[in-house]
Design an enzyme around this catalytic site. Structure first.
Site, PDB file in Angstrom:
ATOM      1  N   ARG A   1      80.772 -58.986 202.881  1.00  0.00           N
ATOM      2  CA  ARG A   1      81.015 -60.271 203.537  1.00  0.00           C
ATOM      3  C   ARG A   1      80.475 -60.310 204.963  1.00  0.00           C
ATOM      4  NH1 ARG A   1      81.167 -60.697 199.126  1.00  0.00           N
ATOM      5  NH2 ARG A   1      82.792 -61.437 197.717  1.00  0.00           N
TER       6      ARG A   1
ATOM      7  N   GLU B   1      88.443 -63.254 206.876  1.00  0.00           N
ATOM      8  CA  GLU B   1      87.163 -63.627 206.283  1.00  0.00           C
ATOM      9  C   GLU B   1      86.764 -65.020 206.754  1.00  0.00           C
ATOM     10  OE1 GLU B   1      85.297 -64.355 201.816  1.00  0.00           O
ATOM     11  OE2 GLU B   1      86.698 -62.713 202.115  1.00  0.00           O
TER      12      GLU B   1
ATOM     13  N   SER C   1      88.910 -67.897 200.502  1.00  0.00           N
ATOM     14  CA  SER C   1      89.580 -66.624 200.752  1.00  0.00           C
ATOM     15  C   SER C   1      89.774 -66.426 202.253  1.00  0.00           C
ATOM     16  CB  SER C   1      88.762 -65.466 200.175  1.00  0.00           C
ATOM     17  OG  SER C   1      88.709 -65.550 198.771  1.00  0.00           O
TER      18      SER C   1
END
Length: 305
Positions: A179, A297, A227
């Site tokens: 990520r 995130e 998320s």
């Protein structure tokens, strides 16, 4: 909060500018959470050439921030000082090239790239249909879902740096990790070339339908940001959050989703502060319960009210 209007000065410096520039433009309509303060300047360039010209002429001391679909972004209530760039129609093209390659602009939604590949019988890109954002965001965050990641399919990415120079990054230059991409934060992606493989259009369509069904069954459809926290190595963030007793936890107008604990939702009247405070509260409770430090995130930008 209202920032000083600097648009007149900027326009005077940029007589050949073609894009739209607006002062103190509220950003909440552009985010999935539907919260946040204004951008001091919101700029929508016509195309990559217009963006390059803008950045070249923009004073070096003016901060620059980019938002795409803002599906994973909290804009804080105090707004964003400097320029917020939102890429639009000049950056949302997609085309099929030889050898099962797909060329696309940074502003096009990931799902539309997946659909274009499916229609051309190009496999390997269906996972993009499960990422609720744009190609630019996928490049910046090494977006992934359902067994695929951007790093698996990227040939090269095209960008413009803060000085207005065009830059091309090969996959190996991107510094991809989970990520994350290691490209400087002030670089703005404008497009990408992706590599797929030969496939069957019907089989790919079935794969995408399966991804859609799984998403709809497991993820909330409220005002959310996807998320919230990265999965720690070998662990699931949602499970850690659930075990810490945070399912359904509410602060102000923000709530930890009952359906998926790694999603925060705006119940309708949340502020950005409610959502961010809720996220930090979840991090504290998970740390106290399991000793695991959850990492955001979702991107948080701007100033607190």
């Amino acid at each position: 909060m209202t920032f000083p209007d600097i648009t007149s000065d900027l326009k005077a410096r940029m007589p050949q500018l073609r894009g739209r520039m607006m002062a103190n433009q509220t950003l909440d309509p552009y985010t999935w959470f539907r919260v946040g303060g204004p951008a001091q300047v919101l700029f929508s360039p016509e195309d990559p050439d217009d963006l390059a010209y803008f950045l070249k002429m923009l004073p070096a001391d003016v901060p620059v921030m980019v938002i795409g679909a803002a599906s994973n972004t909290i804009v804080r209530d105090g707004g964003v000082r400097g320029v917020v760039i939102r890429l639009g129609r000049g950056f949302n093209d997609v085309s099929i090239e030889a050898d099962h390659r797909v060329r696309c602009g940074a502003a096009i939604l990931d799902v539309l790239v997946a659909r274009a590949a499916q229609k051309a019988s190009i496999a390997g890109l269906a996972f993009l249909s499960g990422i609720p954002g744009t190609i630019g965001g996928a490049l910046r965050m090494n977006g992934g879902a359902y067994g695929g990641e951007t790093k698996d399919v990227l040939i090269e990415a095209y960008a413009i740096d803060r000085q207005g120079n065009r830059v091309t990054y090969a996959n190996a230059d991107m510094g991809f990790s989970y990520r994350h991409a290691g490209v400087p934060e002030d670089v703005i992606f404008v497009g990408a070339l992706l590599q797929g493989k030969a496939g069957d259009a019907d089989a790919i369509a079935a794969e995408m339908a399966d991804i859609k069904a799984k998403r709809e069954a497991s993820q909330p459809r409220n005002r959310t940001g996807g998320s919230t926290f990265k999965n720690p190595p070998g662990r699931n963030a949602w499970k850690l959050i659930d075990e810490a007793g945070c399912r359904g936890l509410t602060i102000g107008g923000a709530q930890v989703s009952e359906l998926h604990c790694n999603f925060l939702i705006n119940l309708g009247n949340a502020t950005a502060a409610d959502i961010e405070t809720l996220g930090e509260t979840v991090r504290e409770r998970v740390r106290a319960h399991s000793g695991v430090e959850l990492e955001w995130e979702i991107r948080r930008i701007g100033e607190k009210a």
